[in-house]
Write an enzyme that holds these catalytic residues in place. Structure first.
Site, PDB file in Angstrom:
ATOM      1  N   SER A 112       1.482  10.680 -11.970  1.00  0.00           N
ATOM      2  CA  SER A 112       1.653  11.070 -10.024  1.00  0.00           C
ATOM      3  C   SER A 112       2.075   9.983  -9.682  1.00  0.00           C
ATOM      4  O   SER A 112       2.718   9.192  -9.967  1.00  0.00           O
ATOM      5  CB  SER A 112       0.081  11.511  -9.732  1.00  0.00           C
ATOM      6  N   HIS A 117      12.033   9.887   1.699  1.00  0.00           N
ATOM      7  CA  HIS A 117      13.558   9.367   2.160  1.00  0.00           C
ATOM      8  C   HIS A 117      13.444   9.893   3.488  1.00  0.00           C
ATOM      9  O   HIS A 117      13.435  11.082   4.127  1.00  0.00           O
ATOM     10  CB  HIS A 117      14.233  10.086   1.269  1.00  0.00           C
ATOM     11  N   CYS A 140      -1.776  14.206 -10.675  1.00  0.00           N
ATOM     12  CA  CYS A 140      -1.921  15.450 -11.620  1.00  0.00           C
ATOM     13  C   CYS A 140      -3.199  15.294 -11.618  1.00  0.00           C
ATOM     14  O   CYS A 140      -4.002  13.860 -12.244  1.00  0.00           O
ATOM     15  CB  CYS A 140      -1.412  14.621 -12.692  1.00  0.00           C
TER      16      CYS A 140
END
Length: 264
Positions: A112, A117, A140
């Site tokens: 994971s 950004h 996950c």
């Protein structure tokens, strides 16, 4: 939804991605440069790392690696790889309700990541400046990254938010039956606190059969002084205030609806 008894690990991938936008009016080139420098420093790589590290704490993830970078002339990015923690499934909260702010929630994660950004932007014509932060939390395991949504939006105060949540893959129960989602969800809004929902106008576009959920948020209250950089509204003429308000509101609606709007 009844809790599932799985055969092996939970192989569902749950991805939460959202963009937040901050809008500003800067009258001169110097003010525009000043806003970009200000917002770039406010959301530099170190601060973003702190926010994402706290996100890991909220969902109970182990941090394996942190990669961070500030860019020139502006912008930053942070990626955190996280691993699973052994957990008693009975302790996992699968109900549909807002996640915590600083409180800890246990998670079970594998392969994971959490990343962000930033994209500061301005244009010499019109005086409008925007800041966008693009965030993704992908897990996950047995818990949805939606539990981190409340905290992240509170930390990254914004004028506009667009959110996407998707569950991919499948997991099997002990009888071999495939399950393509392991928790109930009708709307991303159900994972937001009431105070947050009261601040925004929101609309959903969901594709339930594909386990795809989308929510857009636009700040309800508009106060010009909150959008001016180094300029006070009272120092402007009434005509200037009206023109700037119209330009800001048009910019926000275009971002919210994802299309250019002709001037009236």
């Amino acid at each position: 939804m009844k809790k599932l008894k799985l055969h092996g690990f939970n192989n569902l991938t749950k991805s939460l991605s959202f963009c937040i936008y901050d809008i500003c009016y800067a009258k001169t080139a110097e003010e525009r440069d000043g806003y970009i420098a200000y917002i770039d420093e406010l959301y530099n790589a170190n601060r973003l790392t702190e926010i994402l590290s706290e996100t890991c704490s909220i969902i109970g993830a182990n941090i394996l690696n942190i990669a961070r970078q500030d860019y020139e002339p502006q912008g930053a990015s942070v990626t955190i790889l996280v691993s699973e923690e052994p957990v008693d499934p009975k302790l996992i909260d699968q109900t549909e309700h807002p996640g915590p702010l600083p409180e800890t929630v246990v998670a079970h994660l594998d392969k994971s990541h959490i990343c962000v950004h930033t994209y500061p932007e301005s244009h010499p014509e019109g005086g409008l400046c925007t800041f966008r932060a693009d965030i993704e939390v992908s897990t996950c395991g047995v818990i949805s990254p939606l539990k981190a949504l409340n905290y992240l939006i509170h930390q990254l105060e914004s004028d506009i938010v667009t959110i996407d949540y998707r569950v991919r893959g499948f997991t099997r129960d002990v009888n071999g039956m495939k399950h393509f989602i392991d928790h109930e969800i009708n709307s991303i809004q159900n994972f937001m606190s009431e105070d947050m929902k009261s601040l925004y106008d929101m609309v959903d576009v969901n594709v339930y059969q594909e386990n795809i959920f989308h929510t857009k948020m636009l700040l309800k209250e508009f106060d010009l002084k909150h959008y001016m950089f180094h300029t006070k509204p009272e120092d402007l003429t009434e005509t200037e205030r009206q023109e700037i308000t119209a330009a800001l509101w048009k910019e926000m609606r275009e971002i919210y609806y994802g299309r250019n709007i002709s001037a009236v």
